[in-house]
Design a protein around this motif. Structure first.
Motif, PDB file in Angstrom:
ATOM      1  N   ALA A  16       1.005  -1.211  -0.099  1.00 29.79           N
ATOM      2  CA  ALA A  16      -0.205  -0.126   0.198  1.00 29.79           C
ATOM      3  C   ALA A  16       0.659   1.060  -0.067  1.00 29.79           C
ATOM      4  O   ALA A  16       0.323   2.241  -0.559  1.00 29.79           O
ATOM      5  CB  ALA A  16      -0.899   0.060   1.078  1.00 29.79           C
ATOM      6  N   LEU A  17       1.994   1.051   0.606  1.00 24.78           N
ATOM      7  CA  LEU A  17       3.015   2.194   0.693  1.00 24.78           C
ATOM      8  C   LEU A  17       3.790   2.406  -0.410  1.00 24.78           C
ATOM      9  O   LEU A  17       4.818   3.231  -0.696  1.00 24.78           O
ATOM     10  CB  LEU A  17       3.764   2.284   1.893  1.00 24.78           C
ATOM     11  N   ASP A  18       3.856   1.503  -1.416  1.00 31.17           N
ATOM     12  CA  ASP A  18       4.403   1.580  -2.508  1.00 31.17           C
ATOM     13  C   ASP A  18       5.854   1.137  -2.390  1.00 31.17           C
ATOM     14  O   ASP A  18       6.830   1.884  -3.059  1.00 31.17           O
ATOM     15  CB  ASP A  18       4.142   2.789  -3.652  1.00 31.17           C
ATOM     16  N   LEU A  19       6.350   0.359  -1.314  1.00 29.80           N
ATOM     17  CA  LEU A  19       7.818   0.095  -1.035  1.00 29.80           C
ATOM     18  C   LEU A  19       8.023  -1.139  -1.633  1.00 29.80           C
ATOM     19  O   LEU A  19       7.046  -2.056  -2.090  1.00 29.80           O
ATOM     20  CB  LEU A  19       7.873  -0.300   0.121  1.00 29.80           C
ATOM     21  N   PRO A  20       9.298  -1.573  -2.065  1.00 28.16           N
ATOM     22  CA  PRO A  20       9.495  -2.741  -2.788  1.00 28.16           C
ATOM     23  C   PRO A  20       9.497  -3.920  -1.897  1.00 28.16           C
ATOM     24  O   PRO A  20       9.538  -3.875  -0.800  1.00 28.16           O
ATOM     25  CB  PRO A  20      11.307  -2.356  -3.118  1.00 28.16           C
ATOM     26  N   GLN A  21       8.782  -4.839  -2.564  1.00 29.15           N
ATOM     27  CA  GLN A  21       8.490  -6.182  -1.770  1.00 29.15           C
ATOM     28  C   GLN A  21       9.925  -6.753  -1.406  1.00 29.15           C
ATOM     29  O   GLN A  21       9.808  -8.051  -1.916  1.00 29.15           O
ATOM     30  CB  GLN A  21       7.397  -6.887  -2.612  1.00 29.15           C
ATOM     31  N   GLU A  22      10.828  -6.169  -0.595  1.00 25.73           N
ATOM     32  CA  GLU A  22      11.822  -6.914  -0.404  1.00 25.73           C
ATOM     33  C   GLU A  22      11.732  -7.462   1.249  1.00 25.73           C
ATOM     34  O   GLU A  22      11.121  -6.731   1.781  1.00 25.73           O
ATOM     35  CB  GLU A  22      13.266  -5.883  -0.426  1.00 25.73           C
ATOM     36  N   ARG A  23      12.519  -8.338   1.509  1.00 27.84           N
ATOM     37  CA  ARG A  23      12.344  -8.854   2.728  1.00 27.84           C
ATOM     38  C   ARG A  23      12.824  -7.826   4.139  1.00 27.84           C
ATOM     39  O   ARG A  23      12.156  -7.633   4.755  1.00 27.84           O
ATOM     40  CB  ARG A  23      13.436 -10.321   2.983  1.00 27.84           C
ATOM     41  N   LYS A  24      13.735  -6.939   3.641  1.00 23.04           N
ATOM     42  CA  LYS A  24      14.150  -6.067   4.484  1.00 23.04           C
ATOM     43  C   LYS A  24      13.174  -5.084   4.804  1.00 23.04           C
ATOM     44  O   LYS A  24      12.995  -4.634   6.060  1.00 23.04           O
ATOM     45  CB  LYS A  24      15.576  -5.500   4.144  1.00 23.04           C
ATOM     46  N   ASN A  25      12.397  -4.598   3.654  1.00 22.60           N
ATOM     47  CA  ASN A  25      11.536  -3.562   3.999  1.00 22.60           C
ATOM     48  C   ASN A  25      10.142  -4.135   4.677  1.00 22.60           C
ATOM     49  O   ASN A  25       9.767  -3.416   5.781  1.00 22.60           O
ATOM     50  CB  ASN A  25      10.888  -3.173   2.647  1.00 22.60           C
ATOM     51  N   ILE A  26      10.108  -5.437   4.436  1.00 22.70           N
ATOM     52  CA  ILE A  26       8.793  -6.128   5.230  1.00 22.70           C
ATOM     53  C   ILE A  26       9.156  -6.131   6.728  1.00 22.70           C
ATOM     54  O   ILE A  26       8.361  -6.057   7.563  1.00 22.70           O
ATOM     55  CB  ILE A  26       8.484  -7.423   4.590  1.00 22.70           C
ATOM     56  N   GLU A  27      10.294  -6.661   7.022  1.00 23.03           N
ATOM     57  CA  GLU A  27      11.025  -6.939   8.110  1.00 23.03           C
ATOM     58  C   GLU A  27      11.129  -5.535   9.208  1.00 23.03           C
ATOM     59  O   GLU A  27      10.465  -5.310  10.220  1.00 23.03           O
ATOM     60  CB  GLU A  27      12.196  -7.612   8.489  1.00 23.03           C
ATOM     61  N   ASN A  28      11.432  -4.538   8.257  1.00 19.32           N
ATOM     62  CA  ASN A  28      11.442  -3.190   9.167  1.00 19.32           C
ATOM     63  C   ASN A  28      10.080  -2.758   9.489  1.00 19.32           C
ATOM     64  O   ASN A  28       9.827  -1.999  10.409  1.00 19.32           O
ATOM     65  CB  ASN A  28      12.214  -2.060   8.217  1.00 19.32           C
TER      66      ASN A  28
END
Length: 55
Positions: A16-28
């Motif tokens: 929803a925030l248009d962040l890349p679907q990378e593990r580090k973004n999800i974990e943060n």
């Protein structure tokens, strides 16, 4: 978290925030959501599902 009041996962919030679907973004994002749970601003209804507390 969503306008429908349904619990949201960190992965869905990143989307929803248009962040890349990378593990580090999800974990943060998950860590930030957990911090909001400890402050009482969010509730974790099930492991990994976050929502606003009911009044």
């Amino acid at each position: 978290m969503t306008s429908t009041g349904q619990p949201t996962r960190a992965r869905d919030l990143c989307l929803a925030l248009d962040l890349p679907q990378e593990r580090k973004n999800i974990e943060n994002t998950r860590a930030k959501l957990q911090r909001l749970v400890t402050l009482g601003m969010l509730v974790e209804t099930e492991p990994g599902l976050f929502t606003q507390p009911r009044p």
